[in-house]
Design a protein around this motif. Structure first.
Motif, PDB file in Angstrom:
ATOM      1  N   PHE A 443      69.768  17.292 -32.932  1.00 57.05           N
ATOM      2  CA  PHE A 443      70.251  16.295 -33.902  1.00 57.05           C
ATOM      3  C   PHE A 443      69.648  16.382 -35.260  1.00 57.05           C
ATOM      4  N   LEU A 444      68.236  16.713 -35.129  1.00 57.59           N
ATOM      5  CA  LEU A 444      67.530  16.263 -36.259  1.00 57.59           C
ATOM      6  C   LEU A 444      67.852  17.700 -37.126  1.00 57.59           C
ATOM      7  N   LYS A 445      68.010  18.926 -36.522  1.00 57.07           N
ATOM      8  CA  LYS A 445      68.327  20.076 -37.272  1.00 57.07           C
ATOM      9  C   LYS A 445      69.567  20.372 -37.623  1.00 57.07           C
ATOM     10  N   ASN A 446      70.665  19.747 -37.125  1.00 56.32           N
ATOM     11  CA  ASN A 446      72.134  19.704 -37.382  1.00 56.32           C
ATOM     12  C   ASN A 446      72.519  18.597 -38.081  1.00 56.32           C
ATOM     13  N   ALA A 488      70.122   8.830 -35.241  1.00 54.26           N
ATOM     14  CA  ALA A 488      70.297   7.763 -36.796  1.00 54.26           C
ATOM     15  C   ALA A 488      70.080   9.023 -37.755  1.00 54.26           C
ATOM     16  N   ALA A 489      69.265   9.974 -37.729  1.00 49.30           N
ATOM     17  CA  ALA A 489      69.258  11.004 -38.373  1.00 49.30           C
ATOM     18  C   ALA A 489      70.484  11.801 -38.793  1.00 49.30           C
ATOM     19  N   PHE A 490      70.952  12.318 -37.430  1.00 47.46           N
ATOM     20  CA  PHE A 490      72.312  12.985 -37.326  1.00 47.46           C
ATOM     21  C   PHE A 490      73.466  12.086 -38.028  1.00 47.46           C
ATOM     22  N   LEU A 494      76.736  12.460 -40.826  1.00 47.32           N
ATOM     23  CA  LEU A 494      78.026  11.881 -40.683  1.00 47.32           C
ATOM     24  C   LEU A 494      78.482  11.246 -41.870  1.00 47.32           C
ATOM     25  N   GLU A 495      77.893  10.321 -42.101  1.00 49.77           N
ATOM     26  CA  GLU A 495      78.474   9.557 -43.145  1.00 49.77           C
ATOM     27  C   GLU A 495      78.310   9.860 -44.661  1.00 49.77           C
ATOM     28  N   ARG A 496      77.132  10.943 -44.805  1.00 49.36           N
ATOM     29  CA  ARG A 496      77.418  11.707 -45.966  1.00 49.36           C
ATOM     30  C   ARG A 496      78.765  12.494 -46.205  1.00 49.36           C
ATOM     31  N   ASN A 497      79.170  13.172 -45.048  1.00 48.62           N
ATOM     32  CA  ASN A 497      80.390  14.009 -45.015  1.00 48.62           C
ATOM     33  C   ASN A 497      81.569  13.196 -44.477  1.00 48.62           C
ATOM     34  N   ALA A 498      81.631  11.771 -45.049  1.00 50.29           N
ATOM     35  CA  ALA A 498      82.754  10.996 -44.536  1.00 50.29           C
ATOM     36  C   ALA A 498      83.975  11.291 -45.053  1.00 50.29           C
ATOM     37  N   LEU A 566      62.408  12.925 -44.015  1.00 51.18           N
ATOM     38  CA  LEU A 566      63.536  11.780 -44.529  1.00 51.18           C
ATOM     39  C   LEU A 566      64.880  12.449 -44.181  1.00 51.18           C
ATOM     40  N   TYR A 567      65.728  11.433 -43.875  1.00 55.30           N
ATOM     41  CA  TYR A 567      67.226  11.594 -43.999  1.00 55.30           C
ATOM     42  C   TYR A 567      67.870  10.391 -44.331  1.00 55.30           C
ATOM     43  N   ALA A 568      68.761  10.584 -45.225  1.00 54.48           N
ATOM     44  CA  ALA A 568      69.305   9.386 -45.891  1.00 54.48           C
ATOM     45  C   ALA A 568      70.970   9.488 -46.270  1.00 54.48           C
ATOM     46  N   SER A 569      71.292   8.371 -46.425  1.00 49.30           N
ATOM     47  CA  SER A 569      73.011   8.389 -46.806  1.00 49.30           C
ATOM     48  C   SER A 569      73.109   6.984 -47.475  1.00 49.30           C
ATOM     49  N   ALA A 570      73.829   6.853 -48.231  1.00 53.04           N
ATOM     50  CA  ALA A 570      74.339   5.626 -49.390  1.00 53.04           C
ATOM     51  C   ALA A 570      75.768   5.500 -49.397  1.00 53.04           C
TER      52      ALA A 570
END
Length: 660
Positions: A443-446, A488-490, A494-498, A566-570
């Motif tokens: 999940f972290l890598k993908n 959560a990182a994954f 998903l959200e970034r590509n909504a 770090l992984y982030a979406s907004a």
């Protein structure tokens, strides 16, 4: 001494300055562009997946307390025990009238002579019965007696055999009739049993022996267990997928899920063996059947109750390919196609139609407004494509308004996926359903899996996913913080590509602590208690902070997907005029960040920070410590349009800021 104190103060001051400068130098800059809202986020973005596995329905969310209430298990008296005493005599004869009662052919003919002693039958329930003090319980039975009226004493017993509530009822007449009685429990007991005492001498035919608590969800008679539904409602899910899962397929086609057998009067619904009954030898559950008290009407009703879109999955003429791999010949698919068409009528049709009329007779004249349907579950290969083409042609011609969910197989890559993915895209399907049961590292890598997907192709449904800390379905495969953090990182990806990922759901949903077949699971319960896992709280942070539009969040002009741990979406919430930022820190140490909100007309000086964290990767929630890991909220302040904060080690942070 004063010189020494001064030197010490000077040293501490210098050290503090150095630490401050070091933290400033190591602070990671994030920029959120609030001035350019991107693609809309679908209302269905975060949903739930329900399957009757781990005793999720019977013995779980379906609040019936009696096991094998209609004597239809393979062993007709499984769950029942003759506990007579004091010289009382009696016998139970199972009568099978399949010619006249095909859906529910068996019933018990009970004859007794208790002029001395007590003739009693006891039902053990599902791992016992969870009983609460001062709650009213509703008993019912379909019965008839060929002779004089007979009297039954109904009691709940605690683990020591002491009565904790009861009542009596009389059965009279030789016609089948439903008899009811209610009583209030006098004590709380997790392992209660139901005892029926037959007084005097007589005989009775009995079927559908049932006991429900009065405090079901929305207080519906014969309804759902309220605490378990509340966990779902609190997620504010965009959709609920039902009834599964491999349940849809069945180990063979005879035992596939047939929705028409799950609607109408409860006593007329046809029980079948649950496919998870013997799926895993190390977790065999010979008493696991599907009564379908929780059927398609109740699924639609549940979706409506919690504000979720209904997403039913139908069988496409294929049994589970991990088991029998049975298929229906292409020229014999008509009954399966008709089931799909009739389901649309049941959900959306006028009350003038056959299936719309049935829906109305069950108490819901208004349509359920179903908008999507899944064709098959985890099917693969040419045989699936051949059948999918038949279903797609018929359903799109007659109901173009229904979006179809299609399977890309059980794996996130490999031979099966590589065949199906281009085939489905060439068919221009509506949705491709991708599944991932993988290690946390995957999940972290993908997390950037969808960054380069074709934007003009089908939309993606991340239909089943969970971080598995062990390869086998076993107790060691736990819902620990390591798996939740990776999910959560994954999910930021998903959200970034909504713009192409329209739906996502963790799986499985429920598990009884004594009756599970599969781990990990989102919500665990016993007969009285329940708790959300760390994975549940990750889902809740995302689903209750969904927003309406994607926003760009970058560090050094790059999407944050693993850089510096770090992984982030907004997202922008156009309704509340808020910017919502989700940041996952997978580092073992806390990390300082400077978050600049650019493009906002005016950022409020105050905001809310929700943090989900734990000190150990193996940390879990339990029935005895249900909130060991849960989100904690605090207020935060901005300086201008910049937020300076420190992300705790191994944490998920959700930041809400007004951007007027």
């Amino acid at each position: 001494m004063r010189i020494l104190q001064f030197c010490r103060r000077s040293f501490l001051l210098v050290a503090a300055i150095l630490v401050y400068q070091q933290s400033e130098a190591q602070s990671i800059a994030l920029t959120v562009d609030a001035g350019k809202p991107g693609a809309p986020i679908q209302s269905t973005m975060w949903g739930i997946f329900f399957e009757d596995i781990n005793f999720a329905a019977d013995g779980g969310i379906y609040a019936e307390l009696v096991k094998n209430r209609s004597f239809e298990f393979d062993e007709p008296l499984m769950g029942w025990e003759d506990a007579s005493q004091g010289g009382a005599k009696g016998a139970v004869l199972i009568t099978n009238e399949s010619a006249t009662r095909p859906a529910n052919p068996r019933y018990a003919h009970i004859a007794w002579n208790a002029e001395q002693g007590l003739y009693t039958l006891i039902n053990e329930g599902f791992k016992g019965m969870g009983i609460r003090k001062d709650i009213r319980y509703n008993f019912s039975v379909w019965a008839r007696t060929p002779n004089e009226a007979v009297k039954l004493k109904i009691e709940l017993l605690n683990a020591n055999g002491t009565a904790i509530g009861g009542t009596t009822l009389s059965v009279a007449g030789n016609d089948w009739k439903k008899y009811t009685a209610s009583f209030t429990a006098t004590a709380t007991e997790a392992k209660a049993k139901l005892r029926i005492t037959f007084e005097g001498k007589g005989a009775v035919d009995a079927d559908m022996i049932s006991l429900f608590p009065n405090d079901t969800w929305k207080n519906r008679p014969g309804g759902l267990r309220a605490d378990l539904v509340q966990w779902l409602a609190d997620l504010k899910p965009g959709f609920i997928r039902f009834p599964g899962g491999c349940i849809v397929e069945g180990r063979d086609l005879t035992n596939r899920y047939q929705w028409k057998k799950t609607v109408g009067n409860v006593e007329d619904r046809e029980l079948i063996i649950n496919r998870w009954n013997t799926e895993f030898k190390h977790r065999s559950a010979p008493d696991y059947f599907q009564s379908f008290g929780l059927g398609f009407f109740e699924y639609f009703q549940l979706a409506e109750d919690i504000g979720a879109e209904p997403l039913p999955i139908i069988n496409c003429g294929m049994a589970c390919q991990f088991n029998s791999s049975e298929v229906v010949p292409l020229d014999q698919l008509d009954p399966y196609l008709q089931d799909a068409l009739d389901l649309i009528e049941f959900a959306n049709g006028s009350t003038d139609t056959q299936w719309g009329k049935l829906r109305a007779s069950m108490g819901h004249p208004a349509p359920f407004n179903m908008k999507m349907m899944g064709v098959g579950n985890e099917q693969w290969g040419e045989q699936y494509i051949d059948r999918l083409k038949v279903f797609t042609k018929v359903l799109k011609e007659k109901h173009p308004e229904i979006k179809l969910i299609t399977s890309v197989g059980p794996f996130s890559g490999g031979e099966l996926f590589d065949y199906l993915n281009p085939e489905l895209r060439s068919m221009h399907v509506d949705f491709i359903d991708e599944h991932y049961y993988r290690a946390p590292e995957w999940f972290l890598k993908n997390a950037n899996r969808y960054d380069k997907y074709d934007r003009s192709g089908p939309k993606i449904f991340a239909g089943e996913y969970a971080g598995h800390t062990e390869r086998k379905v076993q107790p060691e495969n736990k819902n620990n913080w390591e798996s939740a953090l990776a999910e959560a990182a994954f999910m930021t990806g998903l959200e970034r590509n909504a713009d192409i990922v329209y739906m996502a759901s963790y799986a499985p949903l429920f598990a009884h602590v004594e009756g599970w077949q599969w781990t990990p699971d989102l919500i665990w319960f016993d007969n009285l208690r329940s708790f959300g896992t760390p994975n549940y709280y990750v889902q809740k942070l995302f689903s209750t902070n969904k927003g309406t539009n994607i926003l760009s969040v970058t560090s050094a002009n790059e999407a944050l997907s693993g850089k510096n741990g770090l992984y982030a979406s907004a997202v922008l919430d156009g309704t509340t005029k808020e910017v919502i930022i989700k940041v996952v820190n997978t580092n073992e140490k806390e990390t300082a960040v400077d978050i600049l909100v650019s493009g906002a007309k005016k950022a409020s000086a105050a905001g809310i920070l929700s943090v989900l964290k734990s000190a150990g990767a193996e940390d879990i929630n339990t029935l005895d410590d249900p909130f060991h890991i849960k989100p904690v909220e605090q207020s935060i302040s901005l300086k201008g349009k910049k937020l300076q904060t420190v992300l705790p080690a191994a944490s998920v942070s959700v930041i809400r800021l007004k951007a007027l």
